[in-house]
Design a protein around this motif. Structure first.
Motif, PDB file in Angstrom:
ATOM      1  N   LEU A  49       0.859  -1.191   0.000  1.00 25.62           N
ATOM      2  CA  LEU A  49       0.000   0.000   0.000  1.00 25.62           C
ATOM      3  C   LEU A  49       0.892   1.237   0.000  1.00 25.62           C
ATOM      4  N   THR A  50       0.665   2.128  -0.979  1.00 21.93           N
ATOM      5  CA  THR A  50       1.575   3.267  -1.115  1.00 21.93           C
ATOM      6  C   THR A  50       0.967   4.587  -0.654  1.00 21.93           C
ATOM      7  N   TYR A  51      -0.350   4.634  -0.549  1.00 16.67           N
ATOM      8  CA  TYR A  51      -1.003   5.898  -0.190  1.00 16.67           C
ATOM      9  C   TYR A  51      -2.347   5.564   0.430  1.00 16.67           C
ATOM     10  N   ILE A  52      -2.728   6.341   1.425  1.00 17.41           N
ATOM     11  CA  ILE A  52      -4.067   6.158   1.996  1.00 17.41           C
ATOM     12  C   ILE A  52      -4.681   7.522   2.271  1.00 17.41           C
ATOM     13  N   SER A  53      -5.931   7.693   1.876  1.00 15.96           N
ATOM     14  CA  SER A  53      -6.621   8.964   2.129  1.00 15.96           C
ATOM     15  C   SER A  53      -7.603   8.760   3.278  1.00 15.96           C
ATOM     16  N   SER A  54      -8.327   9.819   3.606  1.00 16.03           N
ATOM     17  CA  SER A  54      -9.303   9.709   4.697  1.00 16.03           C
ATOM     18  C   SER A  54     -10.355   8.649   4.376  1.00 16.03           C
ATOM     19  N   ALA A  55     -10.672   8.502   3.092  1.00 13.90           N
ATOM     20  CA  ALA A  55     -11.676   7.495   2.728  1.00 13.90           C
ATOM     21  C   ALA A  55     -11.170   6.096   3.080  1.00 13.90           C
ATOM     22  N   GLY A  56      -9.885   5.823   2.822  1.00 14.26           N
ATOM     23  CA  GLY A  56      -9.300   4.544   3.190  1.00 14.26           C
ATOM     24  C   GLY A  56      -9.253   4.368   4.696  1.00 14.26           C
ATOM     25  N   LEU A  57      -8.922   5.453   5.381  1.00 16.23           N
ATOM     26  CA  LEU A  57      -8.876   5.401   6.851  1.00 16.23           C
ATOM     27  C   LEU A  57     -10.250   5.045   7.418  1.00 16.23           C
ATOM     28  N   ARG A  58     -11.284   5.612   6.788  1.00 13.97           N
ATOM     29  CA  ARG A  58     -12.648   5.352   7.279  1.00 13.97           C
ATOM     30  C   ARG A  58     -13.020   3.875   7.115  1.00 13.97           C
TER      31      ARG A  58
ATOM     32  N   GLU B 274       4.716  18.012  -2.829  1.00 16.49           N
ATOM     33  CA  GLU B 274       4.227  16.986  -3.758  1.00 16.49           C
ATOM     34  C   GLU B 274       3.216  16.093  -3.063  1.00 16.49           C
ATOM     35  N   LYS B 275       3.493  15.810  -1.803  1.00 12.81           N
ATOM     36  CA  LYS B 275       2.568  14.952  -1.052  1.00 12.81           C
ATOM     37  C   LYS B 275       1.216  15.627  -0.847  1.00 12.81           C
ATOM     38  N   LEU B 276       1.235  16.951  -0.805  1.00 11.23           N
ATOM     39  CA  LEU B 276      -0.022  17.679  -0.609  1.00 11.23           C
ATOM     40  C   LEU B 276      -1.004  17.450  -1.763  1.00 11.23           C
ATOM     41  N   LEU B 277      -0.477  17.242  -2.968  1.00 11.85           N
ATOM     42  CA  LEU B 277      -1.351  17.243  -4.151  1.00 11.85           C
ATOM     43  C   LEU B 277      -2.413  16.140  -4.116  1.00 11.85           C
ATOM     44  N   PRO B 278      -2.062  14.866  -3.887  1.00 12.48           N
ATOM     45  CA  PRO B 278      -3.137  13.875  -3.769  1.00 12.48           C
ATOM     46  C   PRO B 278      -4.026  14.121  -2.553  1.00 12.48           C
ATOM     47  N   VAL B 279      -3.421  14.635  -1.485  1.00 12.92           N
ATOM     48  CA  VAL B 279      -4.208  14.915  -0.275  1.00 12.92           C
ATOM     49  C   VAL B 279      -5.268  15.980  -0.594  1.00 12.92           C
ATOM     50  N   LEU B 280      -4.848  16.982  -1.344  1.00  9.94           N
ATOM     51  CA  LEU B 280      -5.764  18.038  -1.763  1.00  9.94           C
ATOM     52  C   LEU B 280      -6.946  17.453  -2.563  1.00  9.94           C
ATOM     53  N   CYS B 281      -6.643  16.531  -3.449  1.00  4.49           N
ATOM     54  CA  CYS B 281      -7.688  15.923  -4.269  1.00  4.49           C
ATOM     55  C   CYS B 281      -8.651  15.115  -3.414  1.00  4.49           C
ATOM     56  N   ASP B 282      -8.098  14.305  -2.527  1.00  2.64           N
ATOM     57  CA  ASP B 282      -8.929  13.402  -1.728  1.00  2.64           C
ATOM     58  C   ASP B 282      -9.654  14.098  -0.586  1.00  2.64           C
TER      59      ASP B 282
END
Lengths: 98, 361
Positions: A49-58, B274-282
């Motif tokens: 897993l390379t990235y997780i957003s709030s949706a994944g956290l939920r 750079e890390k901010l960019l996907p965070v911004l989208c999500d």
């Protein structure tokens, strides 16, 4: 994203690969829903897993809540960049990370 | 009032600029723009001889300040300088910062200096903050105190070196209004800035420095809207801004994040940005544009990259929403925790047709 699942009796190992974000989280959610009833030991293998957003956290949080009632849930092989997000959001203290 | 004649400056054998000629009249606000490393600040600093040019003349009120016999301190007393990083004395209060030079250099009584300092603080909108420590002020407030400190010496000329570049974009306005009021009082201003919007608003005349000299000069309208030299056109129109209109129907977050990343990589930046960019989208664009009950009708996204630093700014105008996009029902604590971690700061404000979010990266 691809999600590898291994079910052995009541032990389920789930290994999501790639990005667990707004777009892909519903996929994990429905994969989990399919098996959750019979599972007592849930393991997330996050090695790929390379990235997780709030949706994944939920999704992880609701799985944790479900497992609190009937078994255990652990996270394994958490990459540093994912760990960073767990720490920022306080999830590192809610989830069991091995 | 200021006459720069055939001025040349070299550093280690490299010519910064040569044979620069510039006449500045009393009461003008002249803004010097140009690429980084083009010698804007160096030229400014030659006006009060903080930097010694190699040849040429700088004549102020008829006095060539580069002549060996010139009393440079007497000349400097007519001039104030305001710096990018404010340079307030951190161990002194706001009031003490302002009265120091009038008492020590101009020999005025403490009573007199304090009385005027209070007037000056009121003028820059900082009345009542006399005893505050500079560390407790915002960037915009520090810059206004720095301006008041400069005014306490009754300068005829004020030199501003990047006065807005250390400020949050929201604080530029307050410093701008102080500078504008100075020129209304007949004080001559020379300002170096890389903020072209600021330059356009504040200048009576804009000087574009490029190719080792003054490439073009004119009123803001002439220079910004009708530049005649190719160099000027290239400088002004070189795309520093990424712009995209987003609609809920066609939102492609992966494509957007990768386009933003490709754009950002052309500029000085940090890993965190750079890390901010996907965070911004999500954590912002998706929750607001794809909200199940009250999605925004659309959004205009602008990423404005700085030429001179890794401080970049993103503005996102959400159309057709009635409430603050940074609050429920759009964003919750989890979204904000992630956004705030990767951004320097995130602000929102109400606009006529929706809400605008400003993200300092």
């Amino acid at each position: 994203m691809t999600i590898q699942k291994t079910l052995q009796g009541s032990a389920l190992t789930v290994a999501p690969e790639g990005r667990l974000d707004t777009i892909t989280s519903p996929q994990l959610e429905s994969e989990l829903r399919a098996d959750m009833n019979s599972v007592t030991d849930l393991v997330f293998d996050l090695a790929n897993l390379t990235y997780i957003s709030s949706a994944g956290l939920r999704v992880l949080l609701s799985a944790q809540k479900a497992m609190n009632k009937k078994g255990t849930m652990v996270l394994r092989n958490v990459k540093p960049e994912i760990m960073e997000i767990f720490e920022i959001t306080g999830f590192s203290s809610i989830l069991t990370i091995e | 009032m200021i006459s720069i004649r055939n001025l040349t400056k070299r550093f280690d054998g490299n010519t910064v600029w040569e044979n620069v000629n510039l006449e500045i009249q009393k009461g003008e606000t002249v803004v010097i723009i140009g690429g980084s490393g083009g010698g804007k600040s160096t030229l400014l600093r030659c006006i009060n001889r903080l930097v010694e040019p190699d040849s040429g003349e700088v004549v102020i009120d008829g006095v060539n300040i580069l002549s060996p016999g010139t009393d440079i301190n007497a000349v400097r007393r007519k001039m104030g300088m305001v710096y990018q990083h404010f340079n307030l004395f951190s161990h002194l209060s706001v009031l003490e910062n302002i009265i120091l030079a009038p008492m020590k250099v101009a020999g005025r009584s403490r009573e007199d200096a304090v009385a005027e300092a209070k007037q000056l603080l009121a003028r820059v909108g900082m009345a009542g903050r006399e005893n505050t420590n500079p560390a407790d002020l915002s960037g915009g407030q520090k810059q206004r105190v720095a301006s008041a400190r400069t005014l306490a010496m009754h300068p005829e000329i004020i030199l501003f070196d990047e006065p807005t570049s250390a400020l949050d974009p929201t604080m530029v306005d307050e410093v701008e209004s102080v500078i504008r009021s100075l020129s209304e009082d007949g004080i001559t201003g020379v300002i170096v800035t890389h903020d072209l919007q600021f330059a356009r608003r504040i200048a009576t005349r804009v000087v574009f420095l490029a190719d080792k000299g003054i490439c073009e000069e004119g009123t803001p309208e002439q220079l910004f809207d009708h530049p005649t030299k190719l160099q000027t056109q290239r400088f002004l129109y070189r795309s520093r801004m990424f712009e995209q209109d987003l609609s809920p129907e066609t939102l492609d977050l992966y494509a957007l994040a990768s386009e933003l990343r490709a754009f950002l990589r052309r500029y000085e930046h940090e890993r965190k940005q750079e890390k901010l960019l996907p965070v911004l989208c999500d954590e912002l664009l998706y929750p607001v544009l794809k909200h199940p009950e009250a999605p925004a009708a659309g959004a205009s996204l602008r990423l404005l990259c700085s030429e001179t630093s890794s401080r970049h700014t993103m503005m996102i105008g959400f159309r057709g929403i009635d409430s603050d996009p940074l609050e429920e029902p759009y964003l919750d604590e989890l979204n904000l925790a992630l956004l705030n971690n990767y951004a320097e700061f995130v602000l929102s404000r109400k606009k006529d047709d929706g809400w605008e979010v400003c993200i300092q990266m």
